[in-house]
Design a protein around this motif. Structure first.
Motif, PDB file in Angstrom:
ATOM      1  N   HIS A  18       0.882  -1.170   0.000  1.00 51.86           N
ATOM      2  CA  HIS A  18       0.000   0.000   0.000  1.00 51.86           C
ATOM      3  C   HIS A  18       0.914   1.212   0.000  1.00 51.86           C
ATOM      4  N   TYR A  20       1.620   5.516  -1.122  1.00 51.02           N
ATOM      5  CA  TYR A  20       0.941   6.807  -1.277  1.00 51.02           C
ATOM      6  C   TYR A  20       1.974   7.893  -1.519  1.00 51.02           C
ATOM      7  N   HIS A  31      -3.448   7.391  -2.613  1.00 48.57           N
ATOM      8  CA  HIS A  31      -3.084   6.035  -2.207  1.00 48.57           C
ATOM      9  C   HIS A  31      -3.347   5.035  -3.331  1.00 48.57           C
ATOM     10  N   HIS A  42      -5.284   2.134  -8.424  1.00 44.13           N
ATOM     11  CA  HIS A  42      -5.784   3.107  -7.449  1.00 44.13           C
ATOM     12  C   HIS A  42      -7.184   3.562  -7.826  1.00 44.13           C
ATOM     13  N   PHE A 101       2.435   2.792   3.335  1.00 45.86           N
ATOM     14  CA  PHE A 101       1.487   2.770   4.454  1.00 45.86           C
ATOM     15  C   PHE A 101       1.855   1.608   5.371  1.00 45.86           C
ATOM     16  N   GLY A 117      -3.796   8.793   8.002  1.00 43.62           N
ATOM     17  CA  GLY A 117      -3.578   8.445   6.616  1.00 43.62           C
ATOM     18  C   GLY A 117      -2.200   7.915   6.328  1.00 43.62           C
ATOM     19  N   THR A 118      -1.466   7.461   7.368  1.00 40.91           N
ATOM     20  CA  THR A 118      -0.122   6.942   7.160  1.00 40.91           C
ATOM     21  C   THR A 118       0.056   5.534   7.722  1.00 40.91           C
ATOM     22  N   CYS A 152      -9.685   6.973  -2.123  1.00 39.17           N
ATOM     23  CA  CYS A 152      -8.559   6.135  -2.539  1.00 39.17           C
ATOM     24  C   CYS A 152      -7.935   5.386  -1.370  1.00 39.17           C
ATOM     25  N   GLU A 153      -7.920   6.003  -0.191  1.00 40.24           N
ATOM     26  CA  GLU A 153      -7.361   5.319   0.982  1.00 40.24           C
ATOM     27  C   GLU A 153      -8.290   4.201   1.447  1.00 40.24           C
ATOM     28  N   THR A 156      -7.613   1.232  -0.842  1.00 37.83           N
ATOM     29  CA  THR A 156      -6.383   0.496  -0.588  1.00 37.83           C
ATOM     30  C   THR A 156      -6.455  -0.264   0.736  1.00 37.83           C
ATOM     31  N   SER A 174     -10.939   5.762   6.142  1.00 40.61           N
ATOM     32  CA  SER A 174      -9.793   6.568   5.757  1.00 40.61           C
ATOM     33  C   SER A 174      -9.292   7.430   6.911  1.00 40.61           C
ATOM     34  N   GLN A 176      -7.085   9.656   6.620  1.00 39.04           N
ATOM     35  CA  GLN A 176      -6.944  10.996   6.071  1.00 39.04           C
ATOM     36  C   GLN A 176      -8.225  11.803   6.280  1.00 39.04           C
TER      37      GLN A 176
END
Length: 264
Positions: A18, A20, A31, A42, A101, A117-118, A152-153, A156, A174, A176
């Motif tokens: 994963h 980003y 991501h 993605h 990620f 988001g990480t 997108c997150e 993934t 997500s 994020q």
């Protein structure tokens, strides 16, 4: 492994990762799932990396990468129907820096991260399963893009874990999106402190505590409102609107002993 992001090299990537890349001024990150051979799958909003369908897009899209007029010969064209696309790694990064990620992180590391988001406390599935989900969704779609509920997150994270938020009326998984909402929420909840104290540091500490608590409670590895669903069943349910008609049973996450809902 930094407190903001986990920067990696292209050479260290393996299928199923994963990945980003932050966009201008760290406004948002895009991501995707690396599937090998320099390819990334993605989720987009009709080919755009991010979008809400509102005037907010003027800010979000202005922070995104500039698009070349020339079409990359190795990348597939955006698919209007569902927005899941395949791109080469260079097009995915769009000149940005590559990050990976992190999964199954400790609560301490999760809370130490500067923003969401990480990383996540959730455990990822085997890489072969992750790549299979991504390729299947490339052909069959991932529903309608929504910047706060299905972005997108979220895509993934589903590919990595098979987990989805059951109630589509709530915010997605997500980190994020949770960060975007959690910041203002923390500020609002800490405002009453002004009635009893003028200590700026005390109010800031309270706001930071509320922000961290909201991120932690909303993480996909801690939530109670999630289901684990096979990718083949997911696309069928999305097509028929039956995603919420799932009778779950309680299970336990072996890594964190956190209750999760999984389909039978």
């Amino acid at each position: 492994m930094g407190l903001l992001s986990n920067r990696v090299t292209k050479e260290s990537l393996k299928p199923g990762d994963h990945i980003y890349s932050w966009r201008n001024a760290y406004i948002y990150a895009h991501h995707g799932i690396y599937i090998g051979d320099g390819k990334v799958i993605h989720f987009t909003r009709r080919g755009q990396e991010v979008g809400t369908g509102t005037v907010l897009d003027l800010l979000l899209l202005s922070s995104g990468p500039s698009r070349s007029r020339e079409t990359c010969p190795t990348c597939t064209a955006p698919q209007e129907a569902h927005g899941v696309i395949s791109s080469c790694l260079d097009c995915f990064l769009a000149g940005g820096v590559l990050y990976r990620f992190e999964y199954a992180v400790s609560p301490a590391l999760f809370l130490a991260k500067v923003r969401g988001g990480t990383c996540t406390l959730a455990v990822a599935d085997h890489d072969e399963i992750v790549v299979h989900r991504a390729k299947y969704l490339l052909e069959n779609g991932f529903g309608c893009y929504n910047v706060f509920k299905n972005n997108c997150e979220d895509f993934t994270i589903y590919c990595k874990t098979g987990l989805l938020v059951l109630d589509q009326g709530t915010i997605g998984q997500s980190g994020q999106a949770v960060s975007i909402i959690g910041g203002p929420l923390a500020a609002v909840l800490s405002t009453p402190l002004r009635l009893v104290t003028t200590n700026v540091y005390g109010m800031a500490a309270t706001a930071a505590g509320v922000y961290c608590a909201s991120r932690y409670a909303a993480d996909i590895g801690m939530r109670r409102d999630v289901v684990k669903i096979q990718v083949e069943d997911l696309t069928r349910r999305l097509a028929t609107g039956l995603l919420q008609v799932i009778e779950p049973q309680i299970s336990m996450n072996p890594a964190h002993q956190s209750p999760l809902l999984v389909t039978q």
